[in-house]
Design a protein around this motif. Structure first.
Motif, short mmCIF file in Angstrom:
data_model
loop_
_atom_site.label_atom_id
_atom_site.label_comp_id
_atom_site.label_asym_id
_atom_site.label_seq_id
_atom_site.Cartn_x
_atom_site.Cartn_y
_atom_site.Cartn_z
N GLY A 198 13.86 -0.26 4.11
CA GLY A 198 13.89 1.15 3.78
C GLY A 198 12.57 1.82 4.10
O GLY A 198 12.12 1.81 5.26
N LEU A 199 11.91 2.36 3.09
CA LEU A 199 10.61 3.02 3.28
C LEU A 199 9.43 2.07 3.10
O LEU A 199 8.29 2.51 3.00
CB LEU A 199 10.48 4.20 2.31
N ASP A 200 9.70 0.78 3.08
CA ASP A 200 8.63 -0.22 2.98
C ASP A 200 8.48 -0.96 4.30
O ASP A 200 9.47 -1.25 4.97
CB ASP A 200 8.92 -1.23 1.87
N ALA A 201 7.24 -1.27 4.66
CA ALA A 201 6.95 -2.10 5.82
C ALA A 201 5.94 -3.16 5.39
O ALA A 201 4.87 -2.82 4.85
CB ALA A 201 6.38 -1.27 6.97
N THR A 202 6.27 -4.42 5.60
CA THR A 202 5.40 -5.52 5.19
C THR A 202 4.85 -6.22 6.42
O THR A 202 5.61 -6.76 7.24
CB THR A 202 6.15 -6.54 4.32
N ILE A 203 3.53 -6.18 6.58
CA ILE A 203 2.84 -6.77 7.72
C ILE A 203 2.14 -8.05 7.26
O ILE A 203 1.41 -8.04 6.26
CB ILE A 203 1.83 -5.78 8.31
N THR A 204 2.39 -9.13 7.98
CA THR A 204 1.81 -10.42 7.62
C THR A 204 0.83 -10.85 8.70
O THR A 204 1.13 -10.78 9.90
CB THR A 204 2.91 -11.49 7.48
N ILE A 205 -0.35 -11.31 8.26
CA ILE A 205 -1.35 -11.88 9.17
C ILE A 205 -1.62 -13.31 8.73
O ILE A 205 -1.33 -13.70 7.60
CB ILE A 205 -2.65 -11.04 9.20
#
Length: 581
Positions: A198-205
């Motif tokens: 939805g309105l969330d974006a999860t970026i993983t490093i």
């Protein structure tokens, strides 16, 4: 959730104003004399002045019918911020494309994301986006749009991977999903992926870096419409020296979410015209039209303001500030957050010899440069970052002006008759370098006084960065204006890994290890100590000579309400409007 940046350390009261904010801001004052103060490092006080003119009355008719024309020192290089690393490009694209996080003064604040969360390891970042934001093409902003952008950058191929195009991506994330060996890309990417909900974006490093969360404010990581991404998906860049792709030089393909859209780019007239986005999700821009017009000569920029051809311009010459103020113009001065340096490209003999680099350093009278060429509030630099950041060290090796010692070191190195090429940029002024030729002349005279023969090599600005990055210039002048308040943005920019611009190789592993140890340390107190160690290590190895930090000025007509002066030179021109006099 952690949203504050690395604290700003000391400050530069002289620089705040450089309180030449002149009736628009409150800050410290000085005596108006030209020239910096070579002895202000210990009193370096960095602040962002507060405005006192918030009751200015807007001239609605003028703001709607009259374009605000701003004179810039150079043209943008691209309309795609992902393919740029220069301030002139970002001055334009920042008004059009927005980032997940933003900056105020040097604080990291909400942008397209209202808030964010991170895990304890600093490797998972979840951004909670604003509701109701639309791209200029009508597409809704959501988590999927954010992920489309990050995945696009990670999967760049061919010449897109060259640092001449995607410098910031490789500097922050390392490599790409599939590195292209022909582009010299060897490091593994720390970007692991992006998931949308939805309105969330999860970026993983893959590992912690002190660049985050500040790196999410970089305009190179501005979010554009997924429709735009699809439209340019077939664009190619064959090689590192290829031109920008056509879409990046012609308005129409790319849509952002910002307060302005790009109406036109007249390459012949060197003018980019922006039009207000009346559907903007935030406060609407104060003027309907902005034109950024390139006027490379600083005298011509001042004259254009005086005649009314422009209503503002950047990088007012230090000697022009007080006369402009006396004539009724507004000249706010940014806080000091930059560094000018003299680089020693060690791929060129005899700069591989530490004694030669020492000799060059002792030969340069930096105090003379600060006191005679740079504006009030400038200071001699002792290391490769300004004293306003945690990690600045009082224990670095210093190379005070000593021409006789320079001669002795050259003799010890067997280089009494040293001849060396010295490059400098033409047709440009930079925030850290208001007058490149004057600075070049002063350093050249110092080197010649120490017995060194200098061959001058002037290079136009458009060719200067690629030439110096390639290591072709043994000596050259360059600098950096900070993007965010973390030491990595300075030290990591130059010294995270081997590079041709300084000629650093595996023999300089001590520098790389010191930078890596600092940026990967989660504990703030420990990290500060490690950055001090990194500064000390760098100055012992001496890849170049830090020269100065100085406060650049920006000028406006009397009937303009100017944007807040940003120490990062990240002015928001949506704040501009014409006032009633």
């Amino acid at each position: 959730m952690r949203t504050s940046p690395t604290p700003v350390r000391r400050a530069l009261a002289a620089a705040a104003g450089a309180a030449m904010a002149l009736g628009l801001f409150t800050a410290c004052s000085d005596d108006g004399e030209s020239g910096g103060d070579a002895n202000t490092a210990e009193d370096f006080d960095f602040t962002c002045p507060e405005r006192t003119d918030t009751d200015a009355v807007k001239d609605e008719a003028a703001s709607e019918s009259t374009p605000f024309v701003f004179g810039t020192p150079g043209e943008p290089s691209s309309l795609d911020p992902a393919l740029a690393s220069d301030g002139e490009t970002f001055r334009v694209t920042r008004q059009v494309y927005e980032t997940l996080l933003d900056t105020e003064c040097t604080d990291t604040v909400p942008g397209l994301a209202e808030s964010f969360d991170q895990n304890d390891e600093g490797t998972v970042w979840t951004f909670h986006l604003r509701e109701g934001v639309k791209f200029h093409d009508g597409t809704d902003l959501d988590g999927a749009a954010v992920c489309a952008n990050f995945d696009r950058w990670a999967n760049f191929k061919g010449g897109f991977q060259s640092e001449n195009f995607t410098y910031y991506y490789s500097a922050v994330f390392g490599g790409f999903a599939e590195n292209d060996a022909e582009m010299g890309m060897e490091s593994e990417s720390i970007y692991q992926g992006c998931e949308a909900d939805g309105l969330d974006a999860t970026i993983t490093i893959s590992k912690y870096s002190s660049s985050f969360p500040h790196a999410f404010t970089l305009n190179s990581f501005a979010i554009m419409s997924p429709t735009s991404i699809d439209a340019v998906a077939d664009a190619t860049i064959e090689a590192a020296d290829s031109p920008q792709p056509d879409y990046a030089m012609t308005p129409g393909s790319l849509a952002g979410t910002g307060p302005f859209t790009i109406e036109s780019w007249d390459h012949a007239e060197q003018a980019v015209t922006l039009t207000r986005n009346d559907d903007y999700w935030g406060e609407k821009a104060g003027v309907k039209t902005i034109i950024f017009r390139t006027i490379s000569d600083e005298t011509a920029r001042r004259q254009a303001l005086e005649t009314g051809d422009v209503q503002g311009y950047d990088l007012a010459a230090p000697a022009d500030v007080q006369p402009l103020v006396d004539a009724g113009f507004q000249v706010p001065t940014r806080g000091v957050f930059n560094l000018l340096y003299l680089a020693y490209a060690q791929g060129n003999a005899p700069l591989e010899d530490h004694k030669v680099r020492e000799a060059l350093s002792y030969a340069v009278d930096r105090e003379r440069i600060v006191n005679s060429v740079l504006p009030p509030g400038a200071t001699v630099a002792t290391q490769f970052m300004p004293p306003s950041l945690e990690g600045w060290s009082e224990d670095v090796v210093e190379y005070g002006y000593d021409a006789e010692k320079a001669k002795e070191l050259l003799a010890e190195a067997g280089q009494e008759d040293l001849s060396i090429e010295f490059c400098y940029p033409t047709d440009v002024s930079r925030p850290y370098m208001p007058s490149p030729k004057d600075i070049f002349d002063m350093i050249s005279s110092d080197l010649e006084a120490a017995g060194i023969t200098v061959t001058a090599t002037p290079i136009t600005w458009t060719e200067y960065i690629p030439t110096t990055r390639s290591g072709e210039c043994p000596l050259y002048l360059l600098g950096w204006t900070g993007d965010y308040a973390d030491p990595y943005n300075f030290l990591g920019t130059w010294f995270a890994d081997a590079s041709t611009e300084f000629g650093l190789t595996a023999d300089d592993q001590a520098i790389f290890d010191a930078v890596a140890a600092a940026t990967s340390e989660p504990d703030e107190a420990t990290r500060t100590e490690l950055w001090m160690t990194a500064n000390e290590t760098i100055m012992e190895e001496l890849p170049g000579l830090p020269l100065s930090s100085s406060p650049p000025s920006i000028a406006f007509a009397a009937n303009v309400y100017p944007p807040n002066a940003s120490p990062l030179t990240q002015e928001n021109f949506a704040q501009v409007f014409f006032t009633q006099q």
